[in-house]
Design a protein around this motif. Structure first.
Motif, PDB file in Angstrom:
ATOM      1  N   TYR A   9       5.380 -84.659 -11.997  1.00 48.51           N
ATOM      2  CA  TYR A   9       4.337 -84.621 -13.017  1.00 48.51           C
ATOM      3  C   TYR A   9       3.559 -83.317 -12.951  1.00 48.51           C
ATOM      4  N   ARG A  10       3.213 -82.876 -11.758  1.00 54.94           N
ATOM      5  CA  ARG A  10       2.475 -81.627 -11.599  1.00 54.94           C
ATOM      6  C   ARG A  10       3.250 -80.461 -12.201  1.00 54.94           C
ATOM      7  N   ILE A  11       4.527 -80.381 -11.934  1.00 56.68           N
ATOM      8  CA  ILE A  11       5.357 -79.293 -12.451  1.00 56.68           C
ATOM      9  C   ILE A  11       5.389 -79.325 -13.975  1.00 56.68           C
ATOM     10  N   VAL A  12       5.574 -80.507 -14.542  1.00 52.02           N
ATOM     11  CA  VAL A  12       5.631 -80.638 -16.004  1.00 52.02           C
ATOM     12  C   VAL A  12       4.279 -80.317 -16.622  1.00 52.02           C
ATOM     13  N   GLU A  34       8.118 -80.663 -25.628  1.00 50.22           N
ATOM     14  CA  GLU A  34       9.304 -81.516 -25.483  1.00 50.22           C
ATOM     15  C   GLU A  34       9.368 -82.120 -24.074  1.00 50.22           C
ATOM     16  N   ASP A  35       8.969 -81.353 -23.069  1.00 50.25           N
ATOM     17  CA  ASP A  35       8.969 -81.847 -21.691  1.00 50.25           C
ATOM     18  C   ASP A  35       7.931 -82.950 -21.515  1.00 50.25           C
ATOM     19  N   PHE A  36       6.765 -82.754 -22.111  1.00 54.10           N
ATOM     20  CA  PHE A  36       5.713 -83.753 -21.990  1.00 54.10           C
ATOM     21  C   PHE A  36       6.174 -85.093 -22.551  1.00 54.10           C
ATOM     22  N   ASP A  84       4.936 -90.360 -18.815  1.00 58.67           N
ATOM     23  CA  ASP A  84       4.606 -91.690 -19.328  1.00 58.67           C
ATOM     24  C   ASP A  84       3.078 -91.772 -19.386  1.00 58.67           C
ATOM     25  N   ALA A  85       2.535 -92.080 -20.552  1.00 57.22           N
ATOM     26  CA  ALA A  85       1.080 -92.048 -20.752  1.00 57.22           C
ATOM     27  C   ALA A  85       0.337 -92.955 -19.788  1.00 57.22           C
TER      28      ALA A  85
END
Length: 55
Positions: free
Chosen positions: A2-5, A12-14, A19-20
């Motif tokens: 998650y940190r990397i994203v 598009e990656d998000f 997941d919200a």
């Protein structure tokens, strides 16, 4: 992951990797691992991520 994203991802990656409900649940831990700019951008875009005292 998650940190990397959150730091390096694109829209598009998000939508693909995040997941919200999980993001909201883990945000108190994740926000400590992010730089101020990234943290502020996400909290400004999604008020539900702001700490309760700041909301």
């Amino acid at each position: 992951m998650y940190r990397i994203v959150l730091i390096n991802g694109k829209h598009e990656d998000f939508t693909h990797y995040l997941d919200a409900s999980r993001l909201v649940a883990y945000w108190p831990v994740l926000r400590k691992m992010l730089g101020r700019g990234v943290r502020t951008d996400w909290e400004d875009s999604f008020p539900q991520l702001r700490p309760a005292a700041a909301a």
